[in-house]
Design a protein around this motif. Sequence first.
Motif, PDB file in Angstrom:
ATOM      1  N   GLN A  86       0.808  -1.223   0.000  1.00 28.07           N
ATOM      2  CA  GLN A  86       0.000   0.000   0.000  1.00 28.07           C
ATOM      3  C   GLN A  86       0.842   1.275   0.000  1.00 28.07           C
ATOM      4  OE1 GLN A  86      -2.332  -0.064   3.557  1.00 28.07           O
ATOM      5  NE2 GLN A  86      -0.573   0.196   4.931  1.00 28.07           N
ATOM      6  N   LEU A 111     -13.069  -2.494  -9.172  1.00 28.58           N
ATOM      7  CA  LEU A 111     -13.240  -2.061  -7.776  1.00 28.58           C
ATOM      8  C   LEU A 111     -11.892  -1.914  -7.083  1.00 28.58           C
ATOM      9  CD1 LEU A 111     -16.339  -4.181  -6.645  1.00 28.58           C
ATOM     10  CD2 LEU A 111     -16.227  -1.694  -6.922  1.00 28.58           C
ATOM     11  N   LYS A 112     -10.979  -2.860  -7.347  1.00 30.84           N
ATOM     12  CA  LYS A 112      -9.659  -2.774  -6.739  1.00 30.84           C
ATOM     13  C   LYS A 112      -8.882  -1.552  -7.256  1.00 30.84           C
ATOM     14  CE  LYS A 112      -9.062  -7.731  -5.846  1.00 30.84           C
ATOM     15  NZ  LYS A 112      -8.270  -8.951  -6.150  1.00 30.84           N
ATOM     16  N   LYS A 114     -10.167   1.210  -8.374  1.00 27.37           N
ATOM     17  CA  LYS A 114     -10.774   2.411  -7.785  1.00 27.37           C
ATOM     18  C   LYS A 114     -10.278   2.628  -6.358  1.00 27.37           C
ATOM     19  CE  LYS A 114     -14.926   2.745 -10.633  1.00 27.37           C
ATOM     20  NZ  LYS A 114     -16.408   2.745 -10.677  1.00 27.37           N
ATOM     21  N   GLU A 115     -10.059   1.548  -5.624  1.00 32.91           N
ATOM     22  CA  GLU A 115      -9.491   1.675  -4.279  1.00 32.91           C
ATOM     23  C   GLU A 115      -8.078   2.248  -4.343  1.00 32.91           C
ATOM     24  OE1 GLU A 115      -9.713  -2.170  -2.496  1.00 32.91           O
ATOM     25  OE2 GLU A 115     -11.905  -2.171  -2.374  1.00 32.91           O
ATOM     26  N   ASN A 118      -8.493   5.946  -5.066  1.00 32.34           N
ATOM     27  CA  ASN A 118      -9.009   6.674  -3.900  1.00 32.34           C
ATOM     28  C   ASN A 118      -7.966   6.802  -2.796  1.00 32.34           C
ATOM     29  OD1 ASN A 118     -11.557   7.138  -4.997  1.00 32.34           O
ATOM     30  ND2 ASN A 118     -12.363   5.180  -4.262  1.00 32.34           N
ATOM     31  N   SER A 119      -7.076   5.816  -2.683  1.00 36.43           N
ATOM     32  CA  SER A 119      -6.048   5.859  -1.640  1.00 36.43           C
ATOM     33  C   SER A 119      -4.859   6.731  -2.033  1.00 36.43           C
ATOM     34  CB  SER A 119      -5.550   4.443  -1.336  1.00 36.43           C
ATOM     35  OG  SER A 119      -4.797   3.922  -2.425  1.00 36.43           O
TER      36      SER A 119
END
Length: 1003
Positions: A86, A111-112, A114-115, A118-119
């Motif tokens: 991360q 979805l992954k 987009k995470e 967003n992070s």
Amino acid sequence: MMANTALLFVVLVAAICAAKSEYIDYNTTHRIVPHKINVHLVPHSHDDVGWLKTVDQYYVGANNSIRGACVQNVLDSVISALLEDQNRKFIYVEMAFFQRWWRQQSKAKKLKVKELVNSGQLEFINGGMCMHDEATPHYIDLIDQTTLGHQFIKDEFGKIPRVGWQIDPFGHSAVQAYLLGAELGFDSLFFARIDYQDRAKRLKERTLEVVWQGSRSLGSSSQIFTGISPRHYDPPDGFTFEINDVSPPIQDDILLFDYNVEERVDDFVSAALAQANVTRTNHIMWMMGTDFRYQYANSWFRQMDKFIHYVNQDGRVNALYSTPSIYTDAKYAANEQWPLKIDDFFPYADHPNAYWTGYFTSRPALKGYVRMMSGYYQAARQLEFFKGRNESGLNTDALADALALSQHHDAVSGTERQHVAADYAKRISIGYAEAEGLVASALASLVNQRLSSNVINPVKGFQQCPLLNISYCPPSEATLANGKSVVIVVYNPLAWKREEVIRIPVSTGEVFVQDSAGKEIESQLLPLSNITFSIRKKYAKAYIGTAPSGEPKYWLAFPVSVPPIGFSTYMVSRPKQRGRISTMSKEFRSDGSTNNSIEVGQGNLKLLYSADEGKLTQYVNSRNLVAASVEQSYSFYSGYVGDGKDTQVSFTVLRGPILDEVHQQLNPWVSQILRIYKAKEHAEVEFTIGPIPVDDGIGKEVITQFSTTMKTNKTFYTDSNGRDFIKRIRDFRSDWDLEVNQPIAGNYYPVNLGIYLQDSTMELSVLVDRSVGGSSLVDGQVELMLHRRLLHDDARGVGEVLNETVCIADKCEGLTIQGKLYLRVDHKGEGAKWRRTVGQELYSPLLLAFTEQDGDNWLHFQQPTFSGIDSSYSLPNNTALLTLQDFGNGKVLLRLAHLYEVGEDKDCSVTANVELKKLFPNKKISKVTEMSLSANQERDEMEKKKLVWKVEEGFNEESKVVRGGPVDPTKLVVELAPMEIRTFFVDFNPLQTVPAAEIRVAM
């Protein structure tokens, strides 16, 4: 000695046996240390959307014999690497590639991703469909391609890019700084390529990072923090880690040979300190990547993980995964004062004899095609709005995508390989075909709404003539037998009324022209030249696959009057009675036996030619009493030497009531037709160049020169992407003392709109129909490069000679180019009105559509014209409507522009007002929201977030910047200050009446 060696071996074996090789948890936690040098590692891959391979070949990894590059692998690999840790980060720029990849992903993968977005692990930087060129595109194209990318990011991720990332374009424009930077809401802009002399000075003085004010008119209200890489857009030497790179990796396994952690940390610290010595504040950026890297992303991230871990353990400097946004915030937090930069970064040279200025002209056919289709796209978008957008039917999307790709810095620039240039053109052609169908359908719909009910056969569609420039237009060439007529709908995409002359090819001289009220319009017939016949026959076959079945005999020229954002209709017929036919041009040929001057022009403007040589000598305007000595010549450069002056072969004058033409054949492969329209006060120069001969083993760069006696003191002016004009001084740079080693190439600048000279009394202006390179190498003279055909590669990466050919069947020959220049002389200070007005008309030419009708059916028109705006209204003459685009759900994207700079014109450089109610007379406006330039955020939110950078003392002196005020919700009037472009979403209420009090305005 033997005993000591044996003892050392035993000790080493014992140490190795005692050591353990085990998993290392690398600490890559993001942190900024206030009192250390912070090395921001920015992982990136520079992915050209076409260069040596086409955009799709690069994406899927095809044609790898040219280059082993696969962007699909880059994105697959990067996403997997980011998901592993991360703390890792990556930036991505080219939405044309990301959009292709995104379409192919599963819902779970999306979805992954987009995470990750967003992070902040994955950040979109720049965010256009491509990293556009900055020399050769028009500013409207730059806005459109950026908007397309930004809307994709907003729709899919809800994100707004903060940073400009123009690392590879070959020079940087003022328009990029303020319009495609600050006006987008960007907080910073980064690039790599600047002149080698400029970079050397900036390295020495630590001025690689500046505050850039690109607009003299908008000043500090539209400035941007700008960072220039101290080298290229790659890491310092020894820190590139693609799978085949030669940089030594960190080897930190104690059980393996070549353990080198301390050595590599020392290398890192040394490189960081070296860069810190040329950079202000304790923050430096390493661009960790270059062209098409991260195809195996772990080879990069594994090494960066280790460097961050061990460098931070060492403690001399601090290393972190970062992005340009994080770096920008750190620079801003340092509260530093920065040097101020104005104007632009042209021209660019990377070595003493390596100026990147020829590409301003390279591939002139593609440059012309892009410009022509750009103007067509704007008109098609307007008609799409009037008709109503259809997502599943004909629309402008394919043309929008193709034009966006073509703004890439290896597309319209002309710096790509030939097969890639053909791919860009093919995509535009496919997009045009769909937009052409939309335009025909929209015009038919609008026309049929206005036909009388007693017309039996409504119009089903219109034909258009994309090859009209080479005199190929089947509907206008019809024989018009049995009482048939050709009806021409003339659409005007500009928001002011236009009075112009159109020309169409016809197959007979027995024709006359009427308007939609049945009134006869004066017209003129001009015989087609031999050059026109030759080009038509050759290139029509090249485009459509077969030779044209017939040949037109004449150009039919007649004046048209067209309302703002609307159309007028005209009918061409055979006369039923004698006397009602077009006027045939009278021909005059010079035999060189007289010394008298030949006067050309029926109106205020007259040009004088020498009868013996047939050369231009004088320019005279009887209205404003301008008289100037003006000469024109053609020549070419071969290598570094000017050569090949033209010699007159033939000279013919055609005269008539609408226009005069001067036909000149300068040599077997250069000719031109100069036109003077009776109602205009400028000259139109249509040149035809090619095939450029190379059988002498010499490549050639063809130029034309307009020479006057003006005393211009080395000074001339060129436009920035068709917007602001920038002062140029020969052999001079404002930022450093120029060492002149290329007096020709080093004084060339990009010209997209025009170039002009002025002295104490007069101005000479030349406008262009596409991007070219231009200069003033001699006082009083304008020089423009029009065509290039070379026999040697320039060793700048493309690995292919710029030798464009056209092949028909098995025969290939050099490319022939036909283009136009526009010439005018004014009193000093009076040329701007013409440059700005005609400049808009050149970018947005009248759109012609044809249909065949029986008899006089067309005269059953209820209304002679159509205008999409209030019939009594026209935009102020110092403004333009740039964008009218249906966004669906009753929402329209509207862009309005002021065309003048502060102080450019005594009458027009003033605030202008545009009345929205009169722009949309048949719709009820319910809400007006001012947006950023790319329409991805509200303007007031953008202004609230804007970082205000400090400028070094002595640079802050400027007059007060004027901006248009808020839009009153009742009056709905938009104010435009000089050089302002304002963007709005306009929402309409489907109900017919909306009280003024209910109209909302978001600013």
